[in-house]
Scaffold this motif. Structure first.
Motif, PDB file in Angstrom:
ATOM      1  N   GLN A  26       0.835  -1.418  -0.045  1.00  0.00           N
ATOM      2  CA  GLN A  26       0.122   0.021   0.398  1.00  0.00           C
ATOM      3  C   GLN A  26       1.206   1.245   0.087  1.00  0.00           C
ATOM      4  N   ARG A  27       2.067   0.830  -0.099  1.00  0.00           N
ATOM      5  CA  ARG A  27       3.272   1.764   0.047  1.00  0.00           C
ATOM      6  C   ARG A  27       4.104   2.538  -1.086  1.00  0.00           C
ATOM      7  N   GLU A  28       3.452   1.993  -2.287  1.00  0.00           N
ATOM      8  CA  GLU A  28       4.410   1.128  -3.601  1.00  0.00           C
ATOM      9  C   GLU A  28       4.589   3.042  -3.887  1.00  0.00           C
ATOM     10  N   ARG A  29       3.248   3.408  -3.957  1.00  0.00           N
ATOM     11  CA  ARG A  29       3.193   4.610  -5.226  1.00  0.00           C
ATOM     12  C   ARG A  29       4.583   5.815  -4.305  1.00  0.00           C
ATOM     13  N   SER A  30       4.310   6.106  -2.725  1.00  0.00           N
ATOM     14  CA  SER A  30       5.271   6.620  -2.481  1.00  0.00           C
ATOM     15  C   SER A  30       6.467   6.214  -2.212  1.00  0.00           C
ATOM     16  N   VAL A  31       7.051   5.008  -1.952  1.00  0.00           N
ATOM     17  CA  VAL A  31       8.300   4.710  -2.450  1.00  0.00           C
ATOM     18  C   VAL A  31       8.698   5.290  -4.176  1.00  0.00           C
ATOM     19  N   ILE A  32       8.346   5.247  -4.649  1.00  0.00           N
ATOM     20  CA  ILE A  32       8.756   5.391  -6.406  1.00  0.00           C
ATOM     21  C   ILE A  32       8.541   7.256  -6.448  1.00  0.00           C
ATOM     22  N   ALA A  33       7.679   8.206  -5.520  1.00  0.00           N
ATOM     23  CA  ALA A  33       7.315   9.283  -5.575  1.00  0.00           C
ATOM     24  C   ALA A  33       8.715   9.754  -5.587  1.00  0.00           C
ATOM     25  N   THR A  34       8.946   8.982  -3.698  1.00  0.00           N
ATOM     26  CA  THR A  34      10.109   9.398  -2.438  1.00  0.00           C
ATOM     27  C   THR A  34      11.913   9.285  -3.662  1.00  0.00           C
ATOM     28  N   TRP A  35      11.561   7.834  -4.575  1.00  0.00           N
ATOM     29  CA  TRP A  35      12.737   7.776  -5.186  1.00  0.00           C
ATOM     30  C   TRP A  35      13.017   8.382  -6.745  1.00  0.00           C
ATOM     31  N   GLN A  36      12.042   9.649  -7.199  1.00  0.00           N
ATOM     32  CA  GLN A  36      11.901   9.620  -8.049  1.00  0.00           C
ATOM     33  C   GLN A  36      12.049  11.244  -7.829  1.00  0.00           C
ATOM     34  N   LYS A  37      11.782  11.529  -6.316  1.00  0.00           N
ATOM     35  CA  LYS A  37      12.148  13.925  -5.310  1.00  0.00           C
ATOM     36  C   LYS A  37      13.188  13.337  -5.797  1.00  0.00           C
ATOM     37  N   ALA A  38      14.143  12.413  -5.182  1.00  0.00           N
ATOM     38  CA  ALA A  38      16.181  12.911  -4.845  1.00  0.00           C
ATOM     39  C   ALA A  38      16.465  11.746  -6.045  1.00  0.00           C
ATOM     40  N   GLY A  39      16.086  11.972  -6.971  1.00  0.00           N
ATOM     41  CA  GLY A  39      16.954  12.293  -8.549  1.00  0.00           C
ATOM     42  C   GLY A  39      17.157  11.004  -8.791  1.00  0.00           C
ATOM     43  N   PHE A  40      16.227   9.970  -8.127  1.00  0.00           N
ATOM     44  CA  PHE A  40      16.214   8.312  -8.883  1.00  0.00           C
ATOM     45  C   PHE A  40      14.834   7.843  -9.489  1.00  0.00           C
ATOM     46  N   PHE A  41      15.029   8.200 -10.375  1.00  0.00           N
ATOM     47  CA  PHE A  41      13.981   8.346 -11.771  1.00  0.00           C
ATOM     48  C   PHE A  41      14.136   7.995 -13.425  1.00  0.00           C
ATOM     49  N   MET A  42      15.010   7.505 -13.080  1.00  0.00           N
ATOM     50  CA  MET A  42      15.656   6.301 -14.799  1.00  0.00           C
ATOM     51  C   MET A  42      14.754   5.649 -14.761  1.00  0.00           C
ATOM     52  N   PHE A  43      14.450   4.523 -13.863  1.00  0.00           N
ATOM     53  CA  PHE A  43      13.747   3.369 -14.244  1.00  0.00           C
ATOM     54  C   PHE A  43      13.200   2.799 -13.059  1.00  0.00           C
ATOM     55  N   THR A  44      11.638   2.863 -12.913  1.00  0.00           N
ATOM     56  CA  THR A  44      10.822   1.890 -11.871  1.00  0.00           C
ATOM     57  C   THR A  44      10.173   1.034 -12.144  1.00  0.00           C
ATOM     58  N   MET A  45       9.817   0.127 -11.885  1.00  0.00           N
ATOM     59  CA  MET A  45       8.936  -0.713 -11.853  1.00  0.00           C
ATOM     60  C   MET A  45       8.128  -1.272 -10.947  1.00  0.00           C
ATOM     61  N   MET A  46       6.451  -2.122 -10.913  1.00  0.00           N
ATOM     62  CA  MET A  46       6.437  -3.121 -10.157  1.00  0.00           C
ATOM     63  C   MET A  46       6.040  -4.478  -9.558  1.00  0.00           C
ATOM     64  N   LEU A  47       6.423  -5.137 -10.024  1.00  0.00           N
ATOM     65  CA  LEU A  47       5.859  -6.259  -9.997  1.00  0.00           C
ATOM     66  C   LEU A  47       5.585  -7.327  -9.013  1.00  0.00           C
ATOM     67  N   GLY A  48       4.488  -7.882  -9.332  1.00  0.00           N
ATOM     68  CA  GLY A  48       3.300  -8.744  -7.517  1.00  0.00           C
ATOM     69  C   GLY A  48       2.287  -9.046  -8.144  1.00  0.00           C
ATOM     70  N   HIS A  49       1.331  -9.453  -7.574  1.00  0.00           N
ATOM     71  CA  HIS A  49       0.332 -10.412  -7.753  1.00  0.00           C
ATOM     72  C   HIS A  49      -0.856  -8.704  -8.509  1.00  0.00           C
ATOM     73  N   ALA A  50      -1.319  -8.360  -7.583  1.00  0.00           N
ATOM     74  CA  ALA A  50      -1.655  -6.906  -7.917  1.00  0.00           C
ATOM     75  C   ALA A  50      -1.213  -5.697  -8.716  1.00  0.00           C
ATOM     76  N   ASN A  51      -2.179  -4.837  -9.812  1.00  0.00           N
ATOM     77  CA  ASN A  51      -1.974  -3.420  -9.826  1.00  0.00           C
ATOM     78  C   ASN A  51      -0.217  -4.058 -10.500  1.00  0.00           C
ATOM     79  N   ALA A  52       0.250  -4.858 -11.379  1.00  0.00           N
ATOM     80  CA  ALA A  52       1.859  -4.540 -11.895  1.00  0.00           C
ATOM     81  C   ALA A  52       1.803  -4.687 -13.031  1.00  0.00           C
ATOM     82  N   HIS A  53       2.488  -3.487 -12.955  1.00  0.00           N
ATOM     83  CA  HIS A  53       2.790  -2.925 -14.549  1.00  0.00           C
ATOM     84  C   HIS A  53       4.029  -2.496 -15.448  1.00  0.00           C
TER      85      HIS A  53
END
Ligand code: PMV
Length: 319
Positions: free
Chosen positions: A292-319
Motif C-alpha cells: 500500500q506504500r508502493e507509490r510513495s516509495v516511487i515518488a520518494t525515489w524520484q524526488k531524490a533523483g532516482f527517476f530513470m526506471f521504476t517498475m512494480m512486480l507482483g500479483h495486483a496492479n502490476a505494470h
C-alpha cells in the motif's frame, strides 16, 4: 547476408529477474531466491540470414554482430557455437528493463538469442541445452556466473536456485515455487555496474578471510530461510526484515554503494517493510516491499533523483 525471409509465428521472449535473497552467496553454492520479470526481452522482428548473428536492442542503443571484437561479439560467437546447425539471424529486440542494472539483462538477452537461433536452425533445445548455451555467454560478462540468471531467464516464475559446483555448466538445481507474489517495487539507481569485478571482490575476501566470509554466507542463507518461511505464512513484516538484514550483510561485504544505501533508506522512510539491493551491487537496482506504500516509495525515489526506471512486480496492479 540476408535470405530475405522474415520469421512469422508466436512472439519469442525471455525473462529477467530480481534476486530477493542470496546474490553473491549463490556463487559459493548457497541458495538464492529470484523472481522473474516475465518477458523482459522480446523479439520484435527476426530475419533469417545465411550465417552469423546480428542484434539490435532498441532502448539500449545496442547493435552488435557475432565475431566483432569485444565482449558482446564474443558472447554472440559462443551462442552461435552452442546451437547446433547452420543459418544466421538478424534480430531486433525490445527490452523493458535497463541493461547493467542488476536485473539479469545479459542472461535474458542470451536466452532470447539462443531461442531465436535454435528455431532458425530447426533444432529444439531443451531447458538444460538452453541454460548451457546461456552459461557460456554469461561467462564472458560475469567470469564465474552461478547459473542463477540463466535458470531464471529460461524458467521464469519464482526460482529457488542452488549451484551444484563450479563446473556444473550453469545447470544448478532449480525449484519453481508456487507462491503468491507480494508486490515489489523496483528502482534503478542510474549507475550501471560491473558484475565480474564485484564477484571478484567477494572471492578475494574469501581468499583472505574465509572464516568471516563463510559467516556472512551463513547469515545470507539464514535471511533466505527466514524470508521464505515468512513469505509462505504471509508475514510481510518478517519478510521485509529479512530483506533489510540481507542488505546489511551485502553492505558489509562491500558490494553495495552510497546510492543503493540511500534508496534503501528512502524506501523505508516512505513506509516500506523491507528493501535491499538486487544483483551484483555497486549500482543497479533496489527492490522494496511496501504494501500500500508502493507509490510513495516511487515518488520518494524520484524526488531524490532516482527517476530513470521504476517498475512494480507482483500479483495486483502490476505494470
Ligand atoms: O547484477 P547481475 O544481474 O549481474 O547479477 C549478479 C548476481 C550474482 O549473484 C552477484 C552473480 C551470479 O552469478 O549469481
Amino acid at each position: 547476408m540476408g535470405t530475405g525471409k522474415a520469421r512469422e509465428g508466436p512472439v519469442i521472449s525471455a525473462h529477467a529477474r530480481v534476486v530477493l535473497f542470496g546474490e553473491h552467496a549463490v556463487v559459493f553454492g548457497r541458495p538464492a531466491l529470484a523472481i522473474a520479470i516475465e518477458h523482459a526481452v522480446v523479439a520484435k522482428s527476426v530475419e533469417y540470414t545465411t550465417q552469423g548473428i546480428e542484434i539490435s536492442v532498441e532502448p539500449w542503443g545496442l547493435q552488435a554482430e557475432e565475431g566483432v571484437a569485444g565482449p558482446v561479439g564474443e558472447a554472440l560467437r559462443r551462442i552461435s557455437a552452442g546451437v547446433p546447425g547452420t543459418g544466421g539471424v538478424r534480430l531486433r529486440a525490445f527490452a523493458r528493463i535497463p541493461p547493467g542494472a542488476g536485473l539479469g539483462s545479459s542472461a535474458a538477452l542470451a536466452t532470447l538469442i539462443a531461442k531465436v537461433l535454435a528455431e532458425r536452425r530447426g533444432v529444439s533445445l531443451d531447458e538444460s541445452g538452453l541454460r548451457r548455451v546461456v552459461h557460456q555467454a554469461e561467462k564472458v560478462f560475469h567470469g564465474n556466473p552461478s547459473g542463477l540468471d540463466g535458470a531464471a531467464s529460461v524458467r521464469g516464475g519464482i526460482c529457488l536456485f542452488k549451484r551444484l559446483g563450479a563446473d556444473d555448466e550453469g545447470l544448478g538445481h532449480v525449484d519453481n515455487l508456487a507462491l503468491k507474489l507480494p508486490r515489489l517495487v523496483v528502482g534503478f539507481s542510474g549507475i550501471t555496474k560491473m558484475t565480474a569485478a564485484l564477484v571478484e571482490r567477494v572471492r578475494s575476501q574469501y581468499e583472505t578471510n574465509h572464516v568471516t566470509l563463510e559467516r556472512a554466507l551463513d547469515a545470507i542463507e539464514g535471511c533466505l530461510q527466514t524470508g521464505l518461511e515468512a513469505w509462505r505464512s504471509w508475514n510481510l513484516e518478517r519478510l521485509g526484515e529479512a530483506m533489510n538484514e540481507n542488505h546489511r550483510i551485502l553492505q558489509q561485504l562491500g558490494v553495495s554503494c552510497e546510492s543503493l544505501d540511500r534508496m534503501v533508506v528512502l524506501a523505508l522512510e516512505a513506509g516500506a517493510l523491507g528493501a535491499k539491493m538486487t544483483g551484483a551491487g555497486g549500482g543497479g537496482c533496489v527492490i522494496a516491499l511496501a504494501p500500500q506504500r508502493e507509490r510513495s516509495v516511487i515518488a520518494t525515489w524520484q524526488k531524490a533523483g532516482f527517476f530513470m526506471f521504476t517498475m512494480m512486480l507482483g500479483h495486483a496492479n502490476a505494470h
